[in-house]
Write a protein that holds these residues in place. Structure first.
Motif, short mmCIF file in Angstrom:
data_model
loop_
_atom_site.label_atom_id
_atom_site.label_comp_id
_atom_site.label_asym_id
_atom_site.label_seq_id
_atom_site.Cartn_x
_atom_site.Cartn_y
_atom_site.Cartn_z
N THR A 84 0.63 -0.95 0.31
CA THR A 84 -0.60 0.44 -0.01
C THR A 84 1.26 1.03 -0.03
O THR A 84 0.73 2.27 -0.79
CB THR A 84 -0.94 0.26 1.48
OG1 THR A 84 -2.16 -0.94 1.27
CG2 THR A 84 -1.96 1.40 0.98
N THR A 85 1.82 1.36 0.79
CA THR A 85 2.51 2.43 0.56
C THR A 85 3.71 2.64 -1.03
O THR A 85 3.28 3.94 -0.96
CB THR A 85 4.22 2.59 2.40
OG1 THR A 85 3.64 1.58 3.15
CG2 THR A 85 4.94 3.13 1.97
N ALA A 86 3.52 1.49 -1.43
CA ALA A 86 4.70 1.68 -2.53
C ALA A 86 3.76 2.20 -3.14
O ALA A 86 3.78 3.32 -4.05
CB ALA A 86 5.17 0.69 -2.99
N TRP A 87 2.86 1.76 -3.64
CA TRP A 87 1.28 2.11 -4.22
C TRP A 87 0.44 3.94 -4.27
O TRP A 87 0.88 4.53 -5.34
CB TRP A 87 0.48 1.31 -4.56
CG TRP A 87 -1.11 2.19 -4.45
CD1 TRP A 87 -2.33 2.55 -4.29
CD2 TRP A 87 -1.45 1.79 -6.23
NE1 TRP A 87 -3.32 3.28 -5.34
CE2 TRP A 87 -2.52 2.75 -6.77
CE3 TRP A 87 -0.96 0.95 -6.68
CZ2 TRP A 87 -3.08 3.21 -8.25
CZ3 TRP A 87 -1.57 1.56 -8.48
CH2 TRP A 87 -2.48 2.08 -8.69
N ASN A 88 0.62 4.27 -2.99
CA ASN A 88 0.34 6.07 -2.95
C ASN A 88 1.89 7.05 -2.79
O ASN A 88 1.55 7.92 -3.40
CB ASN A 88 0.16 5.74 -1.08
CG ASN A 88 -1.61 5.41 -0.61
OD1 ASN A 88 -1.99 6.76 -1.10
ND2 ASN A 88 -1.07 4.45 -0.07
N ALA A 89 2.68 6.20 -2.79
CA ALA A 89 4.38 6.66 -3.14
C ALA A 89 4.73 6.95 -4.55
O ALA A 89 4.54 7.82 -5.66
CB ALA A 89 5.50 5.76 -3.00
N ILE A 90 3.45 5.78 -5.72
CA ILE A 90 3.52 6.00 -6.83
C ILE A 90 2.54 7.19 -7.00
O ILE A 90 2.83 8.16 -8.34
CB ILE A 90 3.35 4.68 -7.23
CG1 ILE A 90 4.73 3.93 -6.85
CG2 ILE A 90 3.03 4.85 -9.49
CD1 ILE A 90 4.54 1.91 -7.78
N ALA A 91 1.80 6.93 -6.86
CA ALA A 91 0.63 7.80 -6.57
C ALA A 91 -0.10 9.50 -6.53
O ALA A 91 0.01 10.06 -6.85
CB ALA A 91 -0.81 7.27 -6.74
N GLY A 92 1.24 9.56 -6.02
CA GLY A 92 1.77 10.90 -5.32
C GLY A 92 0.74 11.75 -4.41
O GLY A 92 -0.22 12.59 -4.70
N THR A 93 -0.35 10.15 -3.83
CA THR A 93 -1.56 11.21 -3.07
C THR A 93 -1.06 11.40 -1.77
O THR A 93 -0.22 11.82 -0.56
CB THR A 93 -2.47 9.21 -2.06
OG1 THR A 93 -2.65 8.61 -3.60
CG2 THR A 93 -2.97 9.98 -1.58
N VAL A 94 -2.36 12.62 -1.36
CA VAL A 94 -1.85 13.52 -0.07
C VAL A 94 -2.83 13.45 0.16
O VAL A 94 -4.44 13.92 0.26
CB VAL A 94 -1.52 15.03 -0.65
CG1 VAL A 94 -1.58 15.32 0.44
CG2 VAL A 94 -0.82 15.40 -1.62
N PRO A 95 -3.00 13.11 1.74
CA PRO A 95 -3.84 12.87 2.88
C PRO A 95 -4.17 14.12 3.32
O PRO A 95 -4.11 15.36 3.36
CB PRO A 95 -3.63 11.65 3.74
CG PRO A 95 -1.88 12.17 3.65
CD PRO A 95 -1.62 12.48 2.37
N GLU A 96 -5.82 14.22 4.31
CA GLU A 96 -6.14 15.63 4.51
C GLU A 96 -5.53 15.28 6.61
O GLU A 96 -6.09 14.43 6.90
CB GLU A 96 -7.58 15.21 4.77
CG GLU A 96 -8.09 15.32 3.43
CD GLU A 96 -10.03 15.16 3.38
OE1 GLU A 96 -10.50 15.52 4.50
OE2 GLU A 96 -10.69 15.47 2.36
#
Length: 212
Positions: A99-111
């Motif tokens: 999951t961490t790798a996926w979010n790093a690739i997608a550049g997700t910014v949480p609230e």
């Protein structure tokens, strides 16, 4: 089977078993409720750390259920339950890595605000759980594994709060990603501890049963 399997290996029920069951029921309910809260909040806030922590609450609730099922049973069964829990902790750690790798690739910014509020609530819940379980930290592999899970959860909650501050300050998702990586490391390290102790308790039992 010989009488040995029903006698010497069996741990008789007593006051300590009743206390374990009461505590495990309390922490099971706490973890089940917090799973529901965090999985919704994590999805809403797009936070990998919160979602990972939510699944950790779910895994812990399942683990406490297993522990309840084996309280007062033979050491072999308690060690087997601990082995299952240790392996599940390891699987959780690997899931967080993905999951961490996926979010790093997608550049997700949480609230960040949602992360902070929910992270604080999770920390308070896990602090209560840890306080309830501290008396069992020196027990067999089954109960020690429960305490190790809760200790890791408190550390993970502190990291989530730090990530919320980091996301708020930087405006990027990297603090969330870093914390998710830390949570994966804690899960894998805790899994290794539990599996080693469980295997250590299973070996003598296996030797005795083979000799019979």
């Amino acid at each position: 089977m010989s009488a040995h399997c029903c006698g010497q290996h069996q741990q008789p029920s007593g006051p300590s078993d009743g206390r374990q069951r009461r505590v495990l029921w309390i922490v099971l309910v706490i973890n089940a409720v917090m799973f529901a809260v965090e999985i919704v909040a994590g999805h809403t806030a797009r936070s990998a750390a919160l979602q990972a922590d939510a699944l950790d609450f779910l895994a812990d609730a399942a683990n406490y259920g297993i522990s309840l099922a084996v309280v007062g049973t033979a050491l072999t069964w308690r060690a087997r339950a601990a082995l299952v829990k240790g392996l599940s902790m390891g699987v959780l750690g690997l899931w967080v890595v993905g999951t961490t790798a996926w979010n790093a690739i997608a550049g997700t910014v949480p609230e960040a605000p949602v992360m902070g509020v929910v992270g604080l609530l999770a920390l308070l819940a896990n602090a209560v759980v840890l306080a309830l379980l501290t008396g069992f930290r020196g027990g067999d592999a089954n109960m020690r594994s429960v305490w190790i899970c809760s200790r890791n959860d408190v550390l993970a909650n502190l990291a989530v709060l730090g990530a919320a501050l980091g996301v708020f300050g930087t405006g990027t998702g990297w603090p969330d990603i870093i914390v998710a990586g830390i949570m994966a490391s804690l899960a894998l390290y805790g899994a290794g501890q539990v599996v080693r102790q469980a295997l250590g308790e299973l070996r003598p039992s296996a030797t005795v049963q083979a000799a019979e």
